[in-house]
Design a protein around this motif. Structure first.
Motif, PDB file in Angstrom:
ATOM      1  N   SER A  41     -10.417  -1.892 -18.182  1.00 25.60           N
ATOM      2  CA  SER A  41     -10.307  -3.339 -18.361  1.00 25.60           C
ATOM      3  C   SER A  41      -9.107  -3.877 -17.573  1.00 25.60           C
ATOM      4  N   ALA A  42      -9.361  -4.853 -16.720  1.00 28.66           N
ATOM      5  CA  ALA A  42      -8.293  -5.422 -15.880  1.00 28.66           C
ATOM      6  C   ALA A  42      -7.632  -6.567 -16.641  1.00 28.66           C
ATOM      7  N   ASP A  43      -6.794  -6.229 -17.596  1.00 31.83           N
ATOM      8  CA  ASP A  43      -6.208  -7.237 -18.472  1.00 31.83           C
ATOM      9  C   ASP A  43      -4.774  -7.593 -18.086  1.00 31.83           C
ATOM     10  N   ARG A  44      -4.241  -6.940 -17.072  1.00 34.63           N
ATOM     11  CA  ARG A  44      -2.878  -7.218 -16.616  1.00 34.63           C
ATOM     12  C   ARG A  44      -2.823  -7.098 -15.096  1.00 34.63           C
ATOM     13  N   PHE A  45      -1.764  -7.573 -14.517  1.00 32.94           N
ATOM     14  CA  PHE A  45      -1.481  -7.288 -13.111  1.00 32.94           C
ATOM     15  C   PHE A  45       0.024  -7.319 -12.925  1.00 32.94           C
ATOM     16  N   TRP A  46       0.471  -6.851 -11.770  1.00 29.51           N
ATOM     17  CA  TRP A  46       1.902  -6.677 -11.559  1.00 29.51           C
ATOM     18  C   TRP A  46       2.294  -7.150 -10.155  1.00 29.51           C
ATOM     19  N   ILE A  47       3.518  -7.567 -10.023  1.00 27.46           N
ATOM     20  CA  ILE A  47       4.122  -7.762  -8.707  1.00 27.46           C
ATOM     21  C   ILE A  47       5.328  -6.827  -8.655  1.00 27.46           C
ATOM     22  N   ILE A  48       5.338  -5.977  -7.650  1.00 29.52           N
ATOM     23  CA  ILE A  48       6.313  -4.890  -7.606  1.00 29.52           C
ATOM     24  C   ILE A  48       7.671  -5.416  -7.126  1.00 29.52           C
ATOM     25  N   ARG A  49       8.693  -5.139  -7.925  1.00 27.91           N
ATOM     26  CA  ARG A  49      10.061  -5.485  -7.519  1.00 27.91           C
ATOM     27  C   ARG A  49      10.685  -4.342  -6.719  1.00 27.91           C
ATOM     28  N   SER A  50      10.493  -3.126  -7.193  1.00 28.52           N
ATOM     29  CA  SER A  50      10.995  -1.969  -6.453  1.00 28.52           C
ATOM     30  C   SER A  50      10.170  -0.748  -6.851  1.00 28.52           C
ATOM     31  N   GLY A  51      10.209   0.248  -5.984  1.00 30.78           N
ATOM     32  CA  GLY A  51       9.390   1.433  -6.217  1.00 30.78           C
ATOM     33  C   GLY A  51       8.040   1.299  -5.532  1.00 30.78           C
ATOM     34  N   GLY A  52       7.180   2.257  -5.794  1.00 33.05           N
ATOM     35  CA  GLY A  52       5.889   2.243  -5.114  1.00 33.05           C
ATOM     36  C   GLY A  52       4.766   2.699  -6.025  1.00 33.05           C
ATOM     37  N   ALA A  53       3.565   2.247  -5.694  1.00 29.96           N
ATOM     38  CA  ALA A  53       2.365   2.633  -6.438  1.00 29.96           C
ATOM     39  C   ALA A  53       1.307   3.095  -5.448  1.00 29.96           C
ATOM     40  N   ALA A  54       0.457   3.987  -5.909  1.00 25.25           N
ATOM     41  CA  ALA A  54      -0.651   4.460  -5.075  1.00 25.25           C
ATOM     42  C   ALA A  54      -1.964   4.022  -5.707  1.00 25.25           C
ATOM     43  N   LEU A  55      -2.822   3.421  -4.902  1.00 25.49           N
ATOM     44  CA  LEU A  55      -4.176   3.087  -5.348  1.00 25.49           C
ATOM     45  C   LEU A  55      -5.065   4.280  -5.035  1.00 25.49           C
ATOM     46  N   ASP A  56      -5.922   4.658  -5.974  1.00 22.74           N
ATOM     47  CA  ASP A  56      -6.725   5.855  -5.730  1.00 22.74           C
ATOM     48  C   ASP A  56      -8.141   5.693  -6.259  1.00 22.74           C
ATOM     49  N   VAL A  57      -8.962   6.638  -5.833  1.00 27.00           N
ATOM     50  CA  VAL A  57     -10.373   6.666  -6.223  1.00 27.00           C
ATOM     51  C   VAL A  57     -10.635   8.000  -6.888  1.00 27.00           C
ATOM     52  N   HIS A  58     -11.353   7.952  -7.988  1.00 24.66           N
ATOM     53  CA  HIS A  58     -11.683   9.187  -8.704  1.00 24.66           C
ATOM     54  C   HIS A  58     -12.733   9.969  -7.906  1.00 24.66           C
ATOM     55  N   VAL A  59     -12.429  11.211  -7.625  1.00 23.47           N
ATOM     56  CA  VAL A  59     -13.374  12.099  -6.945  1.00 23.47           C
ATOM     57  C   VAL A  59     -13.592  13.300  -7.866  1.00 23.47           C
ATOM     58  N   PRO A  60     -14.801  13.468  -8.409  1.00 24.55           N
ATOM     59  CA  PRO A  60     -15.037  14.552  -9.370  1.00 24.55           C
ATOM     60  C   PRO A  60     -14.624  15.912  -8.814  1.00 24.55           C
ATOM     61  N   GLY A  61     -13.873  16.643  -9.601  1.00 26.58           N
ATOM     62  CA  GLY A  61     -13.486  17.994  -9.219  1.00 26.58           C
ATOM     63  C   GLY A  61     -12.302  18.076  -8.279  1.00 26.58           C
ATOM     64  N   GLY A  73       7.285  -6.304  -3.499  1.00 29.62           N
ATOM     65  CA  GLY A  73       6.690  -7.610  -3.227  1.00 29.62           C
ATOM     66  C   GLY A  73       5.181  -7.625  -3.287  1.00 29.62           C
ATOM     67  N   ASP A  74       4.560  -6.444  -3.327  1.00 23.98           N
ATOM     68  CA  ASP A  74       3.093  -6.378  -3.288  1.00 23.98           C
ATOM     69  C   ASP A  74       2.485  -6.712  -4.646  1.00 23.98           C
ATOM     70  N   LEU A  75       1.304  -7.290  -4.573  1.00 22.61           N
ATOM     71  CA  LEU A  75       0.498  -7.540  -5.765  1.00 22.61           C
ATOM     72  C   LEU A  75      -0.231  -6.246  -6.122  1.00 22.61           C
ATOM     73  N   LEU A  76      -0.044  -5.804  -7.343  1.00 23.73           N
ATOM     74  CA  LEU A  76      -0.749  -4.619  -7.826  1.00 23.73           C
ATOM     75  C   LEU A  76      -1.832  -5.090  -8.789  1.00 23.73           C
ATOM     76  N   GLY A  77      -3.058  -5.075  -8.290  1.00 19.72           N
ATOM     77  CA  GLY A  77      -4.198  -5.473  -9.109  1.00 19.72           C
ATOM     78  C   GLY A  77      -4.689  -6.866  -8.785  1.00 19.72           C
ATOM     79  N   TRP A  78      -5.976  -6.965  -8.437  1.00 23.40           N
ATOM     80  CA  TRP A  78      -6.599  -8.282  -8.271  1.00 23.40           C
ATOM     81  C   TRP A  78      -7.925  -8.386  -9.040  1.00 23.40           C
ATOM     82  N   SER A  79      -8.399  -7.274  -9.594  1.00 28.27           N
ATOM     83  CA  SER A  79      -9.698  -7.285 -10.281  1.00 28.27           C
ATOM     84  C   SER A  79      -9.668  -8.184 -11.519  1.00 28.27           C
ATOM     85  N   TRP A  80      -8.462  -8.475 -12.006  1.00 27.30           N
ATOM     86  CA  TRP A  80      -8.311  -9.326 -13.194  1.00 27.30           C
ATOM     87  C   TRP A  80      -8.801 -10.752 -12.960  1.00 27.30           C
TER      88      TRP A  80
END
Lengths: 156, 272
Positions: A41-61, A73-80
């Motif tokens: 559920s995309a119930d939140r989103f973030w704007i990064i002040r410092s540090g980093g995040a990785a966007l990933d895709v689930h690959v079975p196994g 400064g990046d927007l983390l999450g837009w599906s909301w």
């Protein structure tokens, strides 16, 4: 200039920027934390002040496949912003993440109440999506792959 | 300085070979007898694999009379050069073309953006800039690569990080990669420079050059202060054969380094 002033928020007109910023609360997310899961559920989103995040895709196994990294400064999450409000990708904190966190439901409600604010936010998010789409298309071209001609190494 | 027209090749000996990536190696050449005139960063040589042919190769290092070239194995001639071991000899003509105008960047923040093997012609520029730090503003080196295994000069680029902001991203990470993932233009947000006054130097695939230069112009960088290195099929290297023509430019003579002001419109013309 702070990360919040130059990234996603910085691209908003000042009045709308301040209004959106009023919804934020500061959070610290430890390195390695799974921030959200693909399909969740995309119930939140973030704007990064410092540090980093990785966007990933689930690959079975396999380990989740990282498709893009985000930073200050990046927007983390837009599906909301778009139905069905489910995350298209997963996200994990690559390092300790300091971010402004937003309650998506409250922001959506404010967008619905004030069309000018909603349009500004939607334009801002759409610009982020457009940049990421262009970047994804560029990577589809596999520009750094070996060329088909014998041009060795001159100028790249 | 550029080489006189139709000068014969000089003999150079391979004195070292450094594997860089699965298909890429760096060779260091030393003149057998007399050296060619000095090369400037950004210029290129025609390097002849005896019995196979010659190809243009940018200098990826300049050390006195020694020339360093980084070769990617993509065809018969580059395969022959890529496979050379210490002691082998090659023919070299040059220097050819235009180089990076580093002195014109004095007092400005430096932004070097490399995609793939495009880091090769930029390496001597970075070395020169970091050797004279008081002359320039904040140095930034942004590197994009296909995979972590394709990254060039890894120990050296790490060392640059002591005196420059060095940011690296890959398109396709492997399981061990813990760095950035994405196109090189995304690194511009993490770089430390004033786009309105900075001097930029870009080399890589042309779509990457276009995207990076366009983003810089959008951020306020003067197109005259954006230098790009372009690649076309260079053959004679002296502006006679026309193989490397790009509109009014013969890139072996008028390039490979040109300003974005000169290149921008030409790169948007189809079939040019």
């Amino acid at each position: 200039m702070t990360p919040l002033q130059r990234g996603f928020l910085g691209a908003l007109p000042p009045g709308h920027r301040d209004r959106l910023a009023a919804f934020a609360r500061d959070v610290s997310i430890p390195a390695g934390t799974r921030i959200f899961e693909e399909g969740g559920s995309a119930d939140r989103f973030w704007i990064i002040r410092s540090g980093g995040a990785a966007l990933d895709v689930h690959v079975p196994g396999r380990r989740p496949a990282v498709v893009e990294t985000l930073g200050e400064g990046d927007l983390l999450g837009w599906s909301w912003l778009f139905e069905p409000y489910r995350w298209h990708l997963g996200a994990r904190a690559r390092s300790t993440l300091l971010a402004a966190e937003f309650d998506a439901g409250r922001v959506r409600a404010a967008c619905a109440q004030d069309p000018a604010f909603g349009l500004a936010v939607t334009h801002g998010v759409a610009a982020v999506i457009a940049r990421r789409l262009a970047a994804t298309r560029a990577r589809l071209l596999d520009l750094y792959a070996p060329p088909g001609t014998d041009t060795g190494g001159t100028a790249g | 300085m550029t080489a006189p027209a139709a000068a014969p090749p000089r003999s150079y000996r391979v004195i070292a070979r450094v594997p860089e990536a699965p298909d890429t190696a760096t060779i260091v050449l030393e003149p057998v007898r007399s050296a060619l005139p000095p090369f400037a960063p950004g210029q290129f040589a025609m390097v002849y694999a005896f019995g196979v042919g010659d190809i243009p190769l940018s200098v990826s290092g300049i050390d006195g009379d020694r020339l360093t070239h980084t070769v990617r194995n993509v065809g018969a001639i580059s395969a022959a050069l890529h496979g050379l071991e210490a002691g082998a000899t090659v023919g070299v003509r040059g220097p050819f073309g235009t180089g990076w105008e580093l002195p014109s960047a004095a007092g400005r923040d430096l932004l070097v953006v490399a995609g793939g093997i495009g880091l090769a012609p930029l390496r001597p520029l970075v070395r020169a800039a970091l050797a004279a730090p008081p002359e320039y503003g904040r140095p930034n080196v942004l590197i994009g690569s296909r995979t972590p295994r394709d990254l060039l000069y890894v120990p050296e680029t790490r060392a640059w990080g002591r005196s420059a902001r060095v940011l690296v991203t890959v398109d396709r990470p492997d399981d061990r990669w813990n760095g950035e993932v994405g196109v090189v233009t995304t690194l511009l947000d993490r770089a430390d420079f004033d786009p309105t006054t900075a001097a930029a130097f870009i080399c890589g695939p042309e779509p990457m050059i276009r995207a990076t230069a366009a983003e810089l112009v959008h951020r306020g960088t003067d197109p005259d202060r954006i230098a790009v290195s372009l690649e076309r099929t260079m053959h004679c290297a002296i502006g006679h054969c026309g193989h490397c023509q790009l509109g009014p430019l013969l890139l072996c003579r008028d390039g490979p380094v040109v300003t974005w002001t000169a290149a921008r419109a030409l790169l948007l013309v189809r079939e040019l």
